[in-house]
Design a protein around this motif. Structure first.
Motif, PDB file in Angstrom:
ATOM      1  N   MET A  86       0.788  -1.289   0.010  1.00 17.89           N
ATOM      2  CA  MET A  86      -0.058   0.143   0.036  1.00 17.89           C
ATOM      3  C   MET A  86       0.711   1.321   0.002  1.00 17.89           C
ATOM      4  N   SER A  87       0.744   2.054  -1.049  1.00 15.94           N
ATOM      5  CA  SER A  87       1.522   3.197  -1.255  1.00 15.94           C
ATOM      6  C   SER A  87       0.934   4.376  -0.335  1.00 15.94           C
ATOM      7  N   TRP A  88       0.274   4.445   0.452  1.00 16.59           N
ATOM      8  CA  TRP A  88      -0.329   5.551   1.186  1.00 16.59           C
ATOM      9  C   TRP A  88       0.107   5.411   2.670  1.00 16.59           C
ATOM     10  N   ARG A  89      -0.091   6.546   3.269  1.00 16.40           N
ATOM     11  CA  ARG A  89       0.490   6.677   4.680  1.00 16.40           C
ATOM     12  C   ARG A  89      -0.732   7.254   5.626  1.00 16.40           C
ATOM     13  N   ILE A  90      -0.475   7.020   7.036  1.00 15.13           N
ATOM     14  CA  ILE A  90      -1.366   7.363   7.773  1.00 15.13           C
ATOM     15  C   ILE A  90      -0.817   8.249   9.069  1.00 15.13           C
ATOM     16  N   SER A  91      -1.573   9.210   9.413  1.00 15.32           N
ATOM     17  CA  SER A  91      -0.876  10.073  10.146  1.00 15.32           C
ATOM     18  C   SER A  91      -2.150  10.542  11.325  1.00 15.32           C
ATOM     19  N   ILE A  92      -1.882  11.226  12.501  1.00 16.78           N
ATOM     20  CA  ILE A  92      -2.734  11.300  13.639  1.00 16.78           C
ATOM     21  C   ILE A  92      -2.921  12.672  13.733  1.00 16.78           C
ATOM     22  N   LEU A  93      -4.365  13.256  13.889  1.00 14.81           N
ATOM     23  CA  LEU A  93      -4.679  14.519  14.423  1.00 14.81           C
ATOM     24  C   LEU A  93      -5.204  14.258  15.718  1.00 14.81           C
ATOM     25  N   ASP A  94      -4.716  14.985  16.860  1.00 14.83           N
ATOM     26  CA  ASP A  94      -4.980  14.853  18.266  1.00 14.83           C
ATOM     27  C   ASP A  94      -5.434  15.966  18.839  1.00 14.83           C
ATOM     28  N   LEU A 129     -17.848   9.782   8.555  1.00 10.00           N
ATOM     29  CA  LEU A 129     -16.578   9.321   9.511  1.00 10.00           C
ATOM     30  C   LEU A 129     -16.759   7.539   9.068  1.00 10.00           C
ATOM     31  N   LEU A 130     -15.432   7.021   8.988  1.00  7.14           N
ATOM     32  CA  LEU A 130     -15.265   5.633   8.630  1.00  7.14           C
ATOM     33  C   LEU A 130     -15.207   4.690  10.017  1.00  7.14           C
ATOM     34  N   ALA A 131     -16.162   3.989  10.032  1.00  6.97           N
ATOM     35  CA  ALA A 131     -16.437   3.188  11.135  1.00  6.97           C
ATOM     36  C   ALA A 131     -16.323   1.618  11.020  1.00  6.97           C
ATOM     37  N   GLY A 132     -15.758   0.955  11.661  1.00 11.05           N
ATOM     38  CA  GLY A 132     -15.844  -0.641  11.698  1.00 11.05           C
ATOM     39  C   GLY A 132     -14.676  -1.150  12.230  1.00 11.05           C
ATOM     40  N   THR A 133     -14.494  -2.715  11.926  1.00  8.52           N
ATOM     41  CA  THR A 133     -13.174  -3.095  12.324  1.00  8.52           C
ATOM     42  C   THR A 133     -11.872  -2.574  11.567  1.00  8.52           C
ATOM     43  N   ALA A 134     -10.728  -2.912  11.971  1.00 10.61           N
ATOM     44  CA  ALA A 134      -9.661  -2.288  11.619  1.00 10.61           C
ATOM     45  C   ALA A 134      -9.463  -2.876  10.050  1.00 10.61           C
ATOM     46  N   GLU A 135      -9.823  -3.972   9.820  1.00  9.86           N
ATOM     47  CA  GLU A 135      -9.788  -4.380   8.760  1.00  9.86           C
ATOM     48  C   GLU A 135     -10.749  -3.793   7.476  1.00  9.86           C
ATOM     49  N   VAL A 178      -9.245  -0.132   6.950  1.00 12.62           N
ATOM     50  CA  VAL A 178      -8.228  -0.292   6.125  1.00 12.62           C
ATOM     51  C   VAL A 178      -8.569  -0.343   4.564  1.00 12.62           C
ATOM     52  N   ASP A 179      -9.737  -1.243   4.266  1.00  5.46           N
ATOM     53  CA  ASP A 179     -10.102  -1.459   3.032  1.00  5.46           C
ATOM     54  C   ASP A 179     -10.589  -0.189   2.603  1.00  5.46           C
ATOM     55  N   ARG A 180     -11.646   0.411   3.371  1.00  7.13           N
ATOM     56  CA  ARG A 180     -12.052   1.687   2.806  1.00  7.13           C
ATOM     57  C   ARG A 180     -11.029   2.814   2.566  1.00  7.13           C
ATOM     58  N   LEU A 181     -10.142   2.770   3.387  1.00  2.00           N
ATOM     59  CA  LEU A 181      -9.177   3.834   2.946  1.00  2.00           C
ATOM     60  C   LEU A 181      -8.315   3.739   1.711  1.00  2.00           C
ATOM     61  N   ASN A 182      -7.997   2.128   1.511  1.00  2.00           N
ATOM     62  CA  ASN A 182      -7.473   1.794   0.342  1.00  2.00           C
ATOM     63  C   ASN A 182      -8.231   1.896  -0.906  1.00  2.00           C
ATOM     64  N   LEU A 226      -5.204  -0.458  16.490  1.00  2.00           N
ATOM     65  CA  LEU A 226      -5.640  -1.528  15.866  1.00  2.00           C
ATOM     66  C   LEU A 226      -5.492  -1.163  14.165  1.00  2.00           C
ATOM     67  N   LEU A 227      -5.865   0.259  13.854  1.00  2.00           N
ATOM     68  CA  LEU A 227      -5.687   0.607  12.651  1.00  2.00           C
ATOM     69  C   LEU A 227      -4.375   0.659  12.074  1.00  2.00           C
ATOM     70  N   ALA A 228      -3.101   0.850  12.753  1.00  2.00           N
ATOM     71  CA  ALA A 228      -1.837   0.774  12.344  1.00  2.00           C
ATOM     72  C   ALA A 228      -1.485  -0.730  11.971  1.00  2.00           C
ATOM     73  N   GLU A 229      -2.098  -1.411  13.169  1.00  2.00           N
ATOM     74  CA  GLU A 229      -1.623  -2.897  13.001  1.00  2.00           C
ATOM     75  C   GLU A 229      -2.300  -3.519  11.916  1.00  2.00           C
ATOM     76  N   ALA A 230      -3.480  -3.118  11.502  1.00  2.00           N
ATOM     77  CA  ALA A 230      -3.892  -3.684  10.289  1.00  2.00           C
ATOM     78  C   ALA A 230      -3.603  -3.322   9.029  1.00  2.00           C
ATOM     79  N   LYS A 231      -3.267  -2.034   8.954  1.00  2.00           N
ATOM     80  CA  LYS A 231      -2.483  -1.586   7.814  1.00  2.00           C
ATOM     81  C   LYS A 231      -1.172  -2.417   7.527  1.00  2.00           C
ATOM     82  N   ARG A 232      -0.517  -2.572   8.612  1.00  2.00           N
ATOM     83  CA  ARG A 232       1.035  -3.260   8.388  1.00  2.00           C
ATOM     84  C   ARG A 232       0.588  -4.649   7.718  1.00  2.00           C
ATOM     85  N   ALA A 233      -0.488  -5.169   8.614  1.00  2.00           N
ATOM     86  CA  ALA A 233      -0.766  -6.612   8.058  1.00  2.00           C
ATOM     87  C   ALA A 233      -1.047  -6.705   6.794  1.00  2.00           C
ATOM     88  N   ALA A 234      -1.783  -5.952   6.166  1.00  2.00           N
ATOM     89  CA  ALA A 234      -2.433  -5.747   4.772  1.00  2.00           C
ATOM     90  C   ALA A 234      -1.221  -5.278   3.843  1.00  2.00           C
TER      91      ALA A 234
END
Length: 329
Positions: free
Chosen positions: A1-9, A275-281, A284-288, A317-325
């Motif tokens: 996957m050629s996209w990155r994720i960052s955090i707004l806190d 917003l995007l809501a669901g399990t991490a998988e 991640v699929d919707r972001l992809n 969970l999101l970061a771990e699912a992206k890494r697994a994908a």
């Protein structure tokens, strides 16, 4: 996957917590974000609310930079209308000198609070001298540029902070492009698909820089839990007779904004959830899918949950699912 994720806190303060608790969690989350592979960690600016503990992103940025090693840290964003562009440049030049190559200066046009806090922040300023937002941003860009002029925003770091304009309109995209700044489309505030298409098309036609989109995402171990958490998130649009248009987090805030502004509301309405809501998988699929559809290079993730453990879990969970994908690809 050629996209990155960052955090707004936003350093949310949950029930039975203190601001110190919320800020400690922000630091902890930044450290975890670095370990989990998030690209950036940004702090929002909000005023006069007991629910958020982040009125001064610059202070938190310095604190986090001193206790992390690689992750980029920045503002999401500084509300420029309240401040001197010169002083903003000085602040971020100091930060960029502390941590070369790791500092982001995100700038927003919104007030970051209700009218009473806006008036307090701007007390003593001459509104006629401030100019338009575009003029203020142009001034800021100039102060961030190395110069030999007699008046400079010092120190002048070897690697200046990266500039990002946060917005949800084609006008903002064009302004960022004209200054060769990065642009972040605020889909976490207005996720209208037609607007997203229009803004990204405008951005691509006028800038060679990456496409970055901020989104709200709620991740939980089960779909039902994620949906239950998502139902608690509200986004309200406010339009006043004086022409002001803002986005707030509740109906109560919407009417308070109108009251403090001294202008009758033309329209106050809850916006449909984007917003995007669901399990991490699933998320991640919707972001992809968004990446493949629009060519989005990076997603700034806003997880709008006050309860700290649920928010931290969501981002982990999101970061771990992206890494697994990525491993499966």
């Amino acid at each position: 996957m050629s996209w990155r994720i960052s955090i707004l806190d936003k350093s949310p303060v949950a029930d039975n917590e203190t601001a110190a608790d919320a800020l400690a969690r922000t630091l902890s989350l930044a450290k975890q974000a670095e370990a989990l592979g998030y690209h950036r960690f940004w702090i929002a600016e909000h005023h006069n609310t007991s629910q958020l503990a982040s009125p001064s992103p610059e202070l938190l940025i310095a604190w986090i930079l001193g206790q992390t090693k690689q992750i980029r840290v920045g503002s999401g964003g500084v509300m420029l209308q309240h401040y001197s562009p010169y002083k903003v440049a000085e602040n971020f030049n100091v930060l960029a000198a502390i941590a070369p190559g790791r500092v982001d200066l995100g700038v927003g046009k919104a007030p970051g609070g209700l009218p009473l806090s806006t008036r307090a922040l701007q007390q003593g300023q001459h509104s006629g001298e401030k100019g338009s937002f575009a003029e203020q941003l142009t001034q800021l860009n100039g102060w961030l540029t190395p110069s030999e002029d007699e008046l400079r925003a010092t120190p002048q770091p070897a690697i200046p902070a990266q500039g990002f304009l946060l917005g949800a309109s084609t006008e903002s995209a064009l302004l960022a492009a004209s200054l060769n700044w990065n642009f972040v489309f605020a889909a976490h505030l207005n996720g209208d698909p037609a607007l997203l298409r229009e803004v990204i098309t405008t951005w691509r036609a006028n800038s060679a820089r990456e496409t970055i989109v901020a989104v709200q995402a709620v991740v939980a171990p089960t779909e039902s839990e994620a949906e239950a958490l998502a139902q608690k998130v509200e986004v309200w649009g406010v339009e006043l007779e004086n022409g002001q248009r803002v986005t707030v987090a509740s109906e109560e805030q919407a009417y308070a904004f109108a009251r403090q502004a001294g202008s009758e509301p033309v329209r106050i309405a809850r916006r449909a959830q984007s917003l995007l809501a669901g399990t991490a998988e699933v998320v991640v699929d919707r972001l992809n899918t968004l990446h493949e559809t629009w060519g989005i290079d990076e997603f700034i993730i806003d997880t709008p949950m006050a309860k700290g453990d649920a928010r931290v879990r969501s981002l982990r969970l999101l970061a771990e699912a992206k890494r697994a994908a990525e491993v499966r690809v």
